[in-house]
Design a protein around this motif. Structure first.
Motif, PDB file in Angstrom:
ATOM      1  N   GLN A 486       0.591  -1.111  -0.093  1.00 32.68           N
ATOM      2  CA  GLN A 486       0.031  -0.275   0.479  1.00 32.68           C
ATOM      3  C   GLN A 486       1.039   1.164   0.250  1.00 32.68           C
ATOM      4  O   GLN A 486       0.097   2.170  -0.151  1.00 32.68           O
ATOM      5  CB  GLN A 486      -1.050   0.190   1.088  1.00 32.68           C
ATOM      6  N   GLU A 487       2.014   0.928   0.362  1.00 31.45           N
ATOM      7  CA  GLU A 487       3.149   2.114   0.765  1.00 31.45           C
ATOM      8  C   GLU A 487       3.179   2.311  -1.376  1.00 31.45           C
ATOM      9  O   GLU A 487       3.179   3.190  -1.795  1.00 31.45           O
ATOM     10  CB  GLU A 487       3.962   1.796   1.163  1.00 31.45           C
ATOM     11  N   ILE A 488       3.467   1.520  -2.366  1.00 29.73           N
ATOM     12  CA  ILE A 488       4.193   1.646  -3.545  1.00 29.73           C
ATOM     13  C   ILE A 488       3.047   2.085  -4.133  1.00 29.73           C
ATOM     14  O   ILE A 488       2.846   3.435  -4.645  1.00 29.73           O
ATOM     15  CB  ILE A 488       4.597   0.280  -3.930  1.00 29.73           C
ATOM     16  N   ASP A 489       1.445   1.360  -3.893  1.00 29.95           N
ATOM     17  CA  ASP A 489       0.258   2.344  -4.535  1.00 29.95           C
ATOM     18  C   ASP A 489      -0.319   2.018  -3.688  1.00 29.95           C
ATOM     19  O   ASP A 489      -0.956   1.299  -3.354  1.00 29.95           O
ATOM     20  CB  ASP A 489       0.490   0.729  -5.602  1.00 29.95           C
ATOM     21  N   PRO A 490      -0.778   3.207  -3.316  1.00 27.16           N
ATOM     22  CA  PRO A 490      -1.815   4.106  -1.872  1.00 27.16           C
ATOM     23  C   PRO A 490      -3.150   3.261  -2.614  1.00 27.16           C
ATOM     24  O   PRO A 490      -3.918   3.959  -3.432  1.00 27.16           O
ATOM     25  CB  PRO A 490      -1.262   4.878  -1.560  1.00 27.16           C
ATOM     26  N   PRO A 491      -4.328   1.911  -1.819  1.00 30.16           N
ATOM     27  CA  PRO A 491      -5.518   2.301  -2.391  1.00 30.16           C
ATOM     28  C   PRO A 491      -6.284   3.732  -2.382  1.00 30.16           C
ATOM     29  O   PRO A 491      -6.284   4.033  -1.707  1.00 30.16           O
ATOM     30  CB  PRO A 491      -5.865   0.926  -1.881  1.00 30.16           C
ATOM     31  N   VAL A 492      -7.503   3.364  -3.182  1.00 26.79           N
ATOM     32  CA  VAL A 492      -7.920   4.404  -3.239  1.00 26.79           C
ATOM     33  C   VAL A 492      -9.243   3.919  -2.473  1.00 26.79           C
ATOM     34  O   VAL A 492      -9.790   2.662  -3.152  1.00 26.79           O
ATOM     35  CB  VAL A 492      -8.631   5.114  -4.689  1.00 26.79           C
ATOM     36  N   GLU A 493      -9.698   4.951  -1.413  1.00 24.20           N
ATOM     37  CA  GLU A 493     -10.444   3.488  -0.394  1.00 24.20           C
ATOM     38  C   GLU A 493     -11.675   4.749  -0.436  1.00 24.20           C
ATOM     39  O   GLU A 493     -13.459   3.831  -0.220  1.00 24.20           O
ATOM     40  CB  GLU A 493     -10.404   3.562   0.928  1.00 24.20           C
ATOM     41  N   ASP A 494     -11.736   5.792  -1.177  1.00 20.50           N
ATOM     42  CA  ASP A 494     -13.724   6.805  -1.634  1.00 20.50           C
ATOM     43  C   ASP A 494     -13.099   7.589  -3.192  1.00 20.50           C
ATOM     44  O   ASP A 494     -11.470   8.126  -2.829  1.00 20.50           O
ATOM     45  CB  ASP A 494     -14.069   7.432  -0.503  1.00 20.50           C
ATOM     46  N   GLU A 495     -13.834   7.895  -3.584  1.00 23.67           N
ATOM     47  CA  GLU A 495     -13.742   9.413  -4.724  1.00 23.67           C
ATOM     48  C   GLU A 495     -14.652   9.518  -4.927  1.00 23.67           C
ATOM     49  O   GLU A 495     -16.181   8.946  -4.977  1.00 23.67           O
ATOM     50  CB  GLU A 495     -13.277   7.993  -5.600  1.00 23.67           C
ATOM     51  N   VAL A 496     -15.019  10.569  -5.308  1.00 24.81           N
ATOM     52  CA  VAL A 496     -16.077  11.566  -5.293  1.00 24.81           C
ATOM     53  C   VAL A 496     -16.081  12.805  -6.692  1.00 24.81           C
ATOM     54  O   VAL A 496     -14.789  13.655  -6.115  1.00 24.81           O
ATOM     55  CB  VAL A 496     -16.859  11.601  -4.004  1.00 24.81           C
ATOM     56  N   LEU A 497     -16.417  12.941  -7.815  1.00 23.96           N
ATOM     57  CA  LEU A 497     -16.511  13.660  -8.372  1.00 23.96           C
ATOM     58  C   LEU A 497     -17.346  15.256  -7.932  1.00 23.96           C
ATOM     59  O   LEU A 497     -18.880  14.698  -8.235  1.00 23.96           O
ATOM     60  CB  LEU A 497     -16.538  13.600  -9.820  1.00 23.96           C
ATOM     61  N   ILE A 498     -17.383  16.226  -7.503  1.00 21.29           N
ATOM     62  CA  ILE A 498     -18.042  17.611  -6.972  1.00 21.29           C
ATOM     63  C   ILE A 498     -18.041  18.458  -8.111  1.00 21.29           C
ATOM     64  O   ILE A 498     -16.915  19.008  -8.578  1.00 21.29           O
ATOM     65  CB  ILE A 498     -17.600  17.629  -5.651  1.00 21.29           C
ATOM     66  N   PRO A 499     -19.336  18.555  -8.796  1.00 18.30           N
ATOM     67  CA  PRO A 499     -19.343  19.721 -10.226  1.00 18.30           C
ATOM     68  C   PRO A 499     -19.312  21.486  -9.357  1.00 18.30           C
ATOM     69  O   PRO A 499     -19.577  21.459  -8.042  1.00 18.30           O
ATOM     70  CB  PRO A 499     -20.629  19.468 -10.264  1.00 18.30           C
TER      71      PRO A 499
END
Length: 501
Positions: A486-499
């Protein structure tokens, strides 16, 4: 992209994985903070004194602001940057315990933070009491390789010594405030003054040497005071100081109303979140009104409110009456001990339900994490310890939801797992009564502070990256488990696009 905790148990950091290189960054001597230590509790007494005898931070804050104005800080407290219309910045919250969980965030932060314009610390830069000499190993050393400026809003722990160290570090080496005359006895103010915790003599002697670790011109950040606004690209980022008790004084409230009238889309950064643990905390302003009323006003164009103080990640997409959706985020997983998420009941607040709510760590992982902690500390490992699959299964049953990560086939919910979940305060559905109630449901998770009791992954730390464009804000929450993967490729636990349009 690597697996997240929603995908696999390995993505959450469970299992026999390779430890991360963060271990080589940790100082040889690390202060282990334990909130069971009477000396530490006594040093951190000012929050209790303020709630009993009156909160003096509003007056102290006014004095700091006046001092900064006399030194030439802009009257509107706006930092005007020359960032382009498309840029990125990082957000960390509740960072400074100076131990392995804080340093475990650094490798991923440096990877994901490449090319970002600046970072913001949201609440509690330094634990336990914001001392100046603690900035060496808890701020300058961990972030010495982050090449951009770092701004901050203080949390309650930064106020435990009157904010002096915070002002020296972030506000152009602001000198100490002149001492005020002691109140006359008797009375609440006199008693508060008598008992008040103050910096120890000589605190800050090592601060100048510590600054050398972040002394490059590109790392320099000067802010006009403990609250501020940053005009960056197409947005205005507004940082407020909620002091010891999570409120705003009248002067700061008036400034917030004024600075919010700017026509740009806005992001709020606050030391106290407005939605947290399934509850609404609108943040009162002295003299009337709340911060959330200002944030919700459509004329002010807020799209996102980020708060620290609670040491995990949560997100509430609140649909407003005028049709807009405001994202309320808790982002306090930057290093301090992990606050439980498994105690959060089934979410039903402001129209936000379980399908919309997000948190990290997942509730099942939080329950498994705490069961191992208590099993070790109470020498009852065989009884208390739950696997991550058992944690997910029992949480799903108690809340009546599908687990975000399905337990392994054959995982059973037994009387033991149910009892452990109850003893550790696991949340329930609003329509179900517990067979017995624990009045200290929210206190027990701090009884054995996981920050000073967790020496190996997974740590369940996190940080945010916000990518700004004229059209939208993309927010991503990245995990830091302490494992190398997870250091090499930190996982995305949440993502949101806010207009923004």
């Amino acid at each position: 992209m690597s697996d997240s905790s929603r995908d696999t148990a390995a993505g959450a950091g469970w299992g026999d994985a390779e430890r991360g290189v963060y271990r080589h960054l940790v100082p040889e001597r690390v202060e282990k903070i334990s909130w069971l230590n009477p000396r530490l509790l006594w040093a951190a007494r000012n929050g209790v004194l303020a709630s009993w005898f009156g909160d003096p931070t509003g007056r102290t804050r006014d004095r700091w602001v006046a001092q900064r104005a006399a030194a030439g800080a802009p009257a509107d407290k706006v930092i005007r940057r020359d960032d382009p219309d498309r840029f990125s910045f990082m957000v960390l919250g509740d960072t400074g315990e100076g131990d392995e969980p804080q340093y475990a965030v650094i490798p991923g932060l440096l990877t994901v933070g490449q090319g970002t314009a600046f970072a913001v610390v949201a609440s509690d830069v330094i634990y336990p009491v914001g001392s100046a000499d603690d900035y060496d190993t808890k701020f300058f050393r961990p972030y010495r390789d982050y090449p951009a400026p770092i701004y901050a809003v203080p949390g309650n722990h930064d106020w435990y010594e009157g904010l002096g160290a915070f002002m020296r570090v972030f506000c152009d080496d602001a000198p100490p405030l002149p001492a005020e005359p002691a109140p006359r006895p008797p009375g609440r103010a006199w008693l508060r003054h008598l008992l008040w915790h103050r910096p120890r003599p000589g605190d800050g002697r090592r601060l100048d040497a510590a600054r050398a670790q972040r002394s490059a011109p590109g790392q320099r950040a000067v802010q006009p005071g403990p609250y501020w606004a940053i005009d960056a690209g197409p947005v205005r980022i507004v940082g407020i100081d909620t002091g010891l008790l999570g409120t705003l004084d009248a002067a700061q409230g008036a400034w917030l109303r004024e600075v919010s009238r700017d026509p740009r889309p806005k992001i709020l950064v606050t030391g106290s979140p407005l939605y947290v643990d399934g509850e609404h905390h609108p943040c009162e302003i002295e003299g009337g009104g709340t911060v959330d009323e200002i944030v919700r006003d459509p004329a002010h164009r807020y799209v996102l409110a980020i708060g620290g103080d609670i040491h995990n990640y949560q997100r509430y997409p609140v649909r407003l009456a005028d049709g807009r959706t405001l994202q309320y985020v808790v982002a306090g997983g930057g290093g301090a001990f992990t606050h439980a998420t498994h105690t959060i009941p089934r979410v039903d607040v402001a129209g936000v339900g379980e399908d919309d709510f997000r948190c990290y760590p997942l509730r099942g992982d939080s329950l498994a994490f705490y069961s191992r902690l208590y099993g070790r500390r109470l020498h009852l490992r065989r009884f208390f310890t739950l696997t991550e699959d058992e944690g997910a299964a029992v949480i799903a049953r108690r809340l009546g939801v599908e687990p975000a990560r399905a337990p392994a086939p054959g995982t059973r919910v037994t009387w033991r797992t149910r009892l452990v979940a109850s003893l550790l305060g696991a949340g329930r559905r609003p329509d179900r009564r517990a067979r017995f109630r624990l009045p200290v449901r929210k206190i027990y998770t701090q009884l054995f502070s996981p920050g000073s009791a967790t020496y190996s992954p997974p740590f369940f730390k996190c940080f945010l990256r916000l990518d700004i464009s004229p059209e939208a804000v993309r927010l991503r929450c990245h995990a830091a488990t302490g494992n190398r993967a997870q250091e090499i490729d930190p996982p995305v636990e949440d993502e949101v696009l806010i207009p923004l349009v």
